[in-house]
Write a protein that holds these residues in place. Structure first.
Motif, short mmCIF file in Angstrom:
data_model
loop_
_atom_site.label_atom_id
_atom_site.label_comp_id
_atom_site.label_asym_id
_atom_site.label_seq_id
_atom_site.Cartn_x
_atom_site.Cartn_y
_atom_site.Cartn_z
N PRO A 102 0.57 -1.03 -0.43
CA PRO A 102 -0.10 0.11 0.19
C PRO A 102 0.76 1.11 0.80
CG PRO A 102 -0.68 -1.66 1.81
CD PRO A 102 0.80 -1.92 1.26
N GLU A 103 0.42 2.17 -0.75
CA GLU A 103 0.47 3.05 -0.62
C GLU A 103 0.01 4.52 0.38
OE1 GLU A 103 1.73 4.97 -4.16
OE2 GLU A 103 1.88 3.48 -5.35
N ALA A 104 1.14 5.41 1.47
CA ALA A 104 1.02 6.18 1.70
C ALA A 104 1.84 7.24 2.02
CB ALA A 104 1.55 5.91 3.48
N LEU A 152 5.34 0.07 3.99
CA LEU A 152 4.75 0.32 3.02
C LEU A 152 5.47 1.10 2.29
CD1 LEU A 152 2.08 -0.55 5.07
CD2 LEU A 152 1.55 1.99 4.37
N GLU A 173 -2.82 9.75 -5.17
CA GLU A 173 -4.20 8.67 -4.58
C GLU A 173 -3.59 7.84 -4.13
OE1 GLU A 173 -7.59 8.72 -7.41
OE2 GLU A 173 -5.81 8.20 -9.16
N PRO A 174 -2.93 7.99 -2.77
CA PRO A 174 -2.37 7.36 -1.79
C PRO A 174 -3.79 6.23 -1.12
CG PRO A 174 -1.93 9.26 -0.02
CD PRO A 174 -3.00 9.48 -2.10
N ASP A 175 -2.66 4.96 -0.49
CA ASP A 175 -3.84 4.77 0.11
C ASP A 175 -4.30 4.97 1.41
OD1 ASP A 175 -4.31 2.01 -2.06
OD2 ASP A 175 -1.94 2.14 -1.26
N ALA A 176 -3.97 5.65 1.98
CA ALA A 176 -3.96 6.88 3.44
C ALA A 176 -3.02 7.69 3.15
CB ALA A 176 -3.79 5.67 4.87
N GLY A 235 -9.44 7.29 6.02
CA GLY A 235 -8.07 7.18 5.77
C GLY A 235 -6.75 8.66 5.76
N LEU A 287 -6.06 -0.03 7.49
CA LEU A 287 -5.38 -0.56 6.30
C LEU A 287 -5.56 -2.50 6.43
CD1 LEU A 287 -2.58 1.92 4.43
CD2 LEU A 287 -4.75 1.48 3.54
#
Length: 423
Positions: free
Chosen positions: A8-10, A31, A160-163, A368, A405
């Motif tokens: 995942p990307e933060a 991450l 557009e990160p995951d968080a 998020g 996440l």
């Protein structure tokens, strides 16, 4: 997280202590992390804090320690329990920067400065694969919820990160990066933000020309300041338009609020807190033997020139009666007329109130998106409390991201000398 899936990307917006600590926790959990900052380098306010010695935390007992956060204690207590002063020292020492406890109980790196610590920290973060996007200013979100930024050329960037963790700091020392511009962005999203106000700042007063011209920059050493029943021992410094210093900062929240309510506040300065009234009176009852008032006060009462000048500010014709003079020395009144500006304050009060967040520091209105550091609505005196809470909230926000996440929280130790994940 399956081994075959991409991590995942933060996104972390803000490269101060809270943002960098969050980046470390997320990076060590595997991450893909990018830290965005509008300045050409990160950690600028940390470096500024270290100019006089980097006060990381304080060694006092935990139950006493957490009371320093006043109204925010209930919210900050569990976060500081999870990343305690002992954890912060261990983390620092894991970067090769040993720490020591000063005579006042404050904790510093042995190197005293912030630069060796920051260099070691950035090296660790780079080893974790943390990416830094500098000269990137955050502009908010678009209609789809993507982060909007502009780079140094003014080009718009959509992420557009995951968080996301917001760690943009408060509003003090804006030239170092924390300009408070995020307040309007969050407000437009319907998030209540308490107005940013100066904290740990100096105050203005109407000095005479003699006081301004002869004593600007002079320290008042080993004094006690009192206001509305609260007393703090320490030092203060005379400025051209007022007073500042550690002892002043410890009372700054009370003084600031009194000024806001009443327009002025009277601070009392005990120039000889080590002597009670009786002991001081006996000294002042000694024969003057032709000495001038200044010489007598210097020799008999042990007052410095700036202390004597402060007495004359309060009472140009010094009391001749020893009892009255002793009372004046023990409580010199100083009328404060205003606060120094937010831009010159050490820290700021106000920010995102905890009622807008869940227990993991995630915005209730924006799943998020997490908030850390001085963006949160808390304040504390100098003495290590500011950095401790800043680091602890960075850790808490990062752990909130892992929970959001559904990534197992790594059982992190805080003194690794390598940048590895500790399962």
């Amino acid at each position: 997280m399956p081994a075959s899936s991409s991590p995942p990307e933060a996104a972390i917006v803000g490269g101060g202590p809270a943002g960098l600590m969050a980046a470390e926790v997320l990076g060590r959990a595997g991450l893909k992390v990018t830290v965005y900052d509008r300045m050409p380098s990160v950690g600028r306010k940390l470096l500024m804090a270290g100019r006089g010695g980097l006060n990381l935390t304080h060694s006092e007992a935990f139950e006493r320690f957490v009371t320093r956060y006043a109204e925010a204690e209930p919210q900050l207590r569990p976060l500081i329990e999870a990343f305690s002063p002992a954890d912060l020292r261990a983390w620092c020492e894991g970067l090769g920067q040993e720490t020591f406890v000063g005579s006042s109980g404050r904790v510093f790196p042995v190197a005293f400065k912030a630069s060796p610590l920051l260099r070691a920290w950035l090296s660790r973060l780079e080893g974790l694969g943390i990416r830094f996007a500098l000269r990137h200013r955050w502009q908010g979100w678009d209609e789809t919820g993507a982060l909007l930024l502009t780079d140094a050329t003014g080009q718009a960037i959509r992420v557009e990160p995951d968080a996301t963790i917001l760690a943009l700091g408060g509003g003090s020392w804006p030239r170092l990066g924390s300009d408070g511009g995020w307040v309007e962005i969050l407000s437009r999203r319907g998030i209540a933000v308490s107005p940013l106000r100066p904290a740990n700042m100096g105050f203005t007063c109407a000095w005479s020309e003699i006081m301004r011209s002869r004593f600007e920059g002079e320290p008042l050493k080993r004094v006690a300041l009192g206001f509305e029943g609260a007393t703090v021992r320490g030092e203060a410094i005379i400025t051209a338009d007022g007073i500042e210093g550690g002892a002043v900062y410890a009372l700054s929240a009370r003084l600031r609020d009194a000024l806001a309510a009443r327009g002025s506040a009277v601070l009392h300065i005990d120039l000889r807190p080590d002597l009670d009234h009786g002991a001081l009176l006996r000294r002042l009852e000694a024969p003057r033997k032709g000495q001038s008032a200044s010489t007598f006060l210097r020799k008999s009462a042990g007052l410095s020139p700036v202390g004597i000048a402060l007495l004359r500010e309060a009472s140009p014709s010094l009391p001749g009666e020893p009892g009255s003079l002793a009372r004046l020395i023990k409580a010199v009144p100083l009328t404060l007329t205003g606060t120094k500006t937010l831009e010159r304050a050490i820290s700021s009060a106000g920010g995102v109130p905890f009622c807008e967040l869940d227990d993991s520091l995630m915005l209730k209105r924006m799943p998020g998106v997490f908030v850390a550091g001085e963006m949160l609505d808390w304040e504390a005196p100098t003495g290590g409390y500011l950095l401790q809470a800043t680091f602890a909230t960075g850790v808490a926000a990062a752990k909130g991201v892992l929970s959001f996440l559904k990534i197992p929280d790594a059982a992190l130790t805080w003194n690794p000398r390598s940048a590895t994940r500790h399962p």
